[in-house]
Design a protein around this motif. Structure first.
Motif, PDB file in Angstrom:
ATOM      1  N   GLY A  21       0.794  -1.217   0.000  1.00  0.00           N
ATOM      2  CA  GLY A  21       0.000   0.000   0.000  1.00  0.00           C
ATOM      3  C   GLY A  21       0.823   1.262   0.000  1.00  0.00           C
ATOM      4  N   GLY A  22       2.119   1.152   0.245  1.00  0.00           N
ATOM      5  CA  GLY A  22       2.969   2.334   0.297  1.00  0.00           C
ATOM      6  C   GLY A  22       2.855   3.026   1.634  1.00  0.00           C
ATOM      7  N   VAL A  23       3.555   4.136   1.782  1.00  0.00           N
ATOM      8  CA  VAL A  23       3.571   4.881   3.034  1.00  0.00           C
ATOM      9  C   VAL A  23       2.792   6.163   2.849  1.00  0.00           C
ATOM     10  CG1 VAL A  23       5.048   5.967   4.742  1.00  0.00           C
ATOM     11  CG2 VAL A  23       5.821   3.902   3.584  1.00  0.00           C
ATOM     12  N   ALA A  24       1.823   6.379   3.726  1.00  0.00           N
ATOM     13  CA  ALA A  24       0.976   7.566   3.627  1.00  0.00           C
ATOM     14  C   ALA A  24       1.720   8.786   4.138  1.00  0.00           C
ATOM     15  CB  ALA A  24      -0.298   7.360   4.442  1.00  0.00           C
ATOM     16  N   ALA A  25       1.415   9.929   3.561  1.00  0.00           N
ATOM     17  CA  ALA A  25       2.043  11.169   4.006  1.00  0.00           C
ATOM     18  C   ALA A  25       1.300  11.732   5.203  1.00  0.00           C
ATOM     19  CB  ALA A  25       2.034  12.177   2.859  1.00  0.00           C
ATOM     20  N   CYS A  26       1.949  12.661   5.917  1.00  0.00           N
ATOM     21  CA  CYS A  26       1.329  13.310   7.069  1.00  0.00           C
ATOM     22  C   CYS A  26       0.156  14.165   6.622  1.00  0.00           C
ATOM     23  CB  CYS A  26       2.357  14.188   7.786  1.00  0.00           C
ATOM     24  SG  CYS A  26       3.469  13.265   8.857  1.00  0.00           S
ATOM     25  N   GLY A  27      -0.522  14.772   7.605  1.00  0.00           N
ATOM     26  CA  GLY A  27      -1.699  15.599   7.341  1.00  0.00           C
ATOM     27  C   GLY A  27      -1.362  16.871   6.597  1.00  0.00           C
ATOM     28  N   ASP A  28      -2.325  17.809   6.591  1.00  0.00           N
ATOM     29  CA  ASP A  28      -2.202  18.968   5.726  1.00  0.00           C
ATOM     30  C   ASP A  28      -1.928  20.276   6.452  1.00  0.00           C
ATOM     31  OD1 ASP A  28      -4.753  17.538   3.691  1.00  0.00           O
ATOM     32  OD2 ASP A  28      -2.601  17.559   3.350  1.00  0.00           O
ATOM     33  N   SER A  29      -1.561  20.246   7.721  1.00  0.00           N
ATOM     34  CA  SER A  29      -1.263  21.497   8.402  1.00  0.00           C
ATOM     35  C   SER A  29      -0.002  22.108   7.785  1.00  0.00           C
ATOM     36  CB  SER A  29      -1.053  21.263   9.900  1.00  0.00           C
ATOM     37  OG  SER A  29       0.198  20.675  10.126  1.00  0.00           O
ATOM     38  N   PRO A  30       0.161  23.422   7.897  1.00  0.00           N
ATOM     39  CA  PRO A  30       1.352  24.064   7.314  1.00  0.00           C
ATOM     40  C   PRO A  30       2.666  23.452   7.783  1.00  0.00           C
ATOM     41  CG  PRO A  30      -0.253  25.729   7.955  1.00  0.00           C
ATOM     42  CD  PRO A  30      -0.767  24.412   8.474  1.00  0.00           C
ATOM     43  N   SER A  31       2.764  23.154   9.082  1.00  0.00           N
ATOM     44  CA  SER A  31       4.023  22.587   9.574  1.00  0.00           C
ATOM     45  C   SER A  31       4.253  21.194   9.014  1.00  0.00           C
ATOM     46  CB  SER A  31       4.021  22.546  11.103  1.00  0.00           C
ATOM     47  OG  SER A  31       2.951  21.764  11.586  1.00  0.00           O
ATOM     48  N   GLU A  32       3.175  20.420   8.864  1.00  0.00           N
ATOM     49  CA  GLU A  32       3.339  19.075   8.309  1.00  0.00           C
ATOM     50  C   GLU A  32       3.654  19.148   6.816  1.00  0.00           C
ATOM     51  OE1 GLU A  32      -0.273  17.237   9.656  1.00  0.00           O
ATOM     52  OE2 GLU A  32       0.720  16.396  11.400  1.00  0.00           O
ATOM     53  N   LYS A  33       3.106  20.134   6.117  1.00  0.00           N
ATOM     54  CA  LYS A  33       3.459  20.319   4.707  1.00  0.00           C
ATOM     55  C   LYS A  33       4.947  20.628   4.577  1.00  0.00           C
ATOM     56  CE  LYS A  33      -0.922  21.788   2.708  1.00  0.00           C
ATOM     57  NZ  LYS A  33      -1.690  22.903   2.121  1.00  0.00           N
ATOM     58  N   ALA A  34       5.429  21.495   5.466  1.00  0.00           N
ATOM     59  CA  ALA A  34       6.850  21.827   5.441  1.00  0.00           C
ATOM     60  C   ALA A  34       7.687  20.601   5.725  1.00  0.00           C
ATOM     61  CB  ALA A  34       7.152  22.915   6.464  1.00  0.00           C
ATOM     62  N   ALA A  35       7.243  19.790   6.662  1.00  0.00           N
ATOM     63  CA  ALA A  35       7.990  18.569   6.998  1.00  0.00           C
ATOM     64  C   ALA A  35       8.012  17.610   5.815  1.00  0.00           C
ATOM     65  CB  ALA A  35       7.353  17.891   8.205  1.00  0.00           C
ATOM     66  N   LYS A  36       6.902  17.509   5.101  1.00  0.00           N
ATOM     67  CA  LYS A  36       6.862  16.609   3.946  1.00  0.00           C
ATOM     68  C   LYS A  36       7.862  17.027   2.878  1.00  0.00           C
ATOM     69  CE  LYS A  36       2.363  16.759   3.344  1.00  0.00           C
ATOM     70  NZ  LYS A  36       1.054  16.555   2.731  1.00  0.00           N
ATOM     71  N   GLU A  37       8.074  18.332   2.763  1.00  0.00           N
ATOM     72  CA  GLU A  37       9.040  18.812   1.784  1.00  0.00           C
ATOM     73  C   GLU A  37      10.444  18.314   2.101  1.00  0.00           C
ATOM     74  OE1 GLU A  37       8.691  23.015   1.590  1.00  0.00           O
ATOM     75  OE2 GLU A  37       6.635  22.952   0.839  1.00  0.00           O
ATOM     76  N   PHE A  38      10.704  18.014   3.364  1.00  0.00           N
ATOM     77  CA  PHE A  38      11.989  17.474   3.776  1.00  0.00           C
ATOM     78  C   PHE A  38      12.015  15.958   3.668  1.00  0.00           C
ATOM     79  CE2 PHE A  38      12.343  21.547   6.114  1.00  0.00           C
ATOM     80  CZ  PHE A  38      13.547  21.955   5.616  1.00  0.00           C
ATOM     81  N   GLY A  39      10.920  15.346   3.229  1.00  0.00           N
ATOM     82  CA  GLY A  39      10.917  13.910   3.018  1.00  0.00           C
ATOM     83  C   GLY A  39      10.397  13.090   4.177  1.00  0.00           C
ATOM     84  N   SER A  40       9.857  13.712   5.222  1.00  0.00           N
ATOM     85  CA  SER A  40       9.330  12.909   6.322  1.00  0.00           C
ATOM     86  C   SER A  40       7.958  12.390   5.944  1.00  0.00           C
ATOM     87  CB  SER A  40       9.242  13.738   7.603  1.00  0.00           C
ATOM     88  OG  SER A  40       8.096  14.534   7.608  1.00  0.00           O
ATOM     89  N   ARG A  41       7.657  11.199   6.423  1.00  0.00           N
ATOM     90  CA  ARG A  41       6.375  10.573   6.112  1.00  0.00           C
ATOM     91  C   ARG A  41       5.822   9.897   7.352  1.00  0.00           C
ATOM     92  NH1 ARG A  41       7.432   7.899   0.146  1.00  0.00           N
ATOM     93  NH2 ARG A  41       7.761   9.872  -0.897  1.00  0.00           N
ATOM     94  N   ASN A  42       4.524   9.625   7.304  1.00  0.00           N
ATOM     95  CA  ASN A  42       3.866   8.966   8.416  1.00  0.00           C
ATOM     96  C   ASN A  42       3.538   7.540   8.007  1.00  0.00           C
ATOM     97  OD1 ASN A  42       2.351   8.321  10.662  1.00  0.00           O
ATOM     98  ND2 ASN A  42       0.496   9.181   9.781  1.00  0.00           N
ATOM     99  N   GLY A  43       4.006   6.559   8.768  1.00  0.00           N
ATOM    100  CA  GLY A  43       3.728   5.168   8.472  1.00  0.00           C
ATOM    101  C   GLY A  43       2.410   4.720   9.068  1.00  0.00           C
ATOM    102  N   ASP A  44       2.075   3.468   8.837  1.00  0.00           N
ATOM    103  CA  ASP A  44       0.788   2.924   9.268  1.00  0.00           C
ATOM    104  C   ASP A  44       0.896   2.050  10.508  1.00  0.00           C
ATOM    105  OD1 ASP A  44       2.095   0.736   8.293  1.00  0.00           O
ATOM    106  OD2 ASP A  44       0.613   0.237   6.757  1.00  0.00           O
ATOM    107  N   GLY A  45       2.046   2.026  11.155  1.00  0.00           N
ATOM    108  CA  GLY A  45       2.217   1.205  12.345  1.00  0.00           C
ATOM    109  C   GLY A  45       2.666  -0.212  12.051  1.00  0.00           C
TER     110      GLY A  45
END
Length: 196
Positions: A21-45
């Motif tokens: 299923g791949g790894v889902a990205a974090c939510g859509d808050s501004p800080s999380e958007k900024a974090a995604k730009e650095f390549g961080s992602r949120n896994g499913d456990g």
């Protein structure tokens, strides 16, 4: 010590589903958007176990902590080490925080050490305040640049992520995404029980 065992078949199934299923990205808050730009992602456990024969060389993680001290994984050889990557801007990190605190309390005094990686945090002060709020009593290496991903051999590709290192400092298990108390305690106890 109470024994917790992870059912390896279920873990393997969960891991396969996560990879498919791949790894889902974090939510859509501004800080999380900024974090995604650095390549961080949120896994499913999902939990990934690594057989002793298949483990890579010992992890070489070190650096200054959010409290201004230094921490080096080489100093922890002979212990099972739990490494958790977290950040104040990460919603799932807040969800898992009480589970980490409980797991640390359950495994305390069993040759087990916890350490955090304060990942892509804006400042040590922000990380320190958040760690205090969540009840993290263990050190956290400050990693504004994201270099810990290399030290952790590319295994911790989500925020949060948790790795369990065996007594030789090798990665024995990884949870991508929020971890629960029972899962983490089980992984720690299984790793601690290995004969080597």
């Amino acid at each position: 010590m109470r024994r917790h065992r992870i059912t390896r078949t279920l873990v393997a199934t969960a891991s396969a589903l996560a990879l498919a299923g791949g790894v889902a990205a974090c939510g859509d808050s501004p800080s999380e958007k900024a974090a995604k730009e650095f390549g961080s992602r949120n896994g499913d456990g999902s939990t990934h176990l690594i057989a002793e024969a298949d483990r890579a060389k010992p992890v070489e993680l070190s650096g200054e902590t959010i409290d201004g001290t230094t921490w080096d994984s080489a100093d922890e050889r002979g212990k099972v080490v739990v490494v958790n990557s977290w950040a104040s801007w990460c919603g799932p990190c807040a969800t898992e925080a009480p589970h980490l605190v409980e797991a640390q309390q359950e495994t305390k005094g069993e040759d087990v050490e916890f350490v955090g990686i304060n990942f892509r945090e804006s400042s040590k002060e922000t990380g320190r305040a958040q760690a205090q709020e969540w009840g993290f009593t263990w050190p956290s290496v400050y990693d504004k640049s994201g270099q810990s991903a290399l030290a952790m051999q590319g295994k911790m590709s989500a925020t949060p992520s948790t790795a369990v290192l065996d007594r030789e400092g090798r990665i024995a298990a990884v949870v991508l995404g929020p971890v629960t108390t029972s899962t983490l305690v089980g992984l720690v106890e299984d790793t601690a029980a290995e004969q080597g």
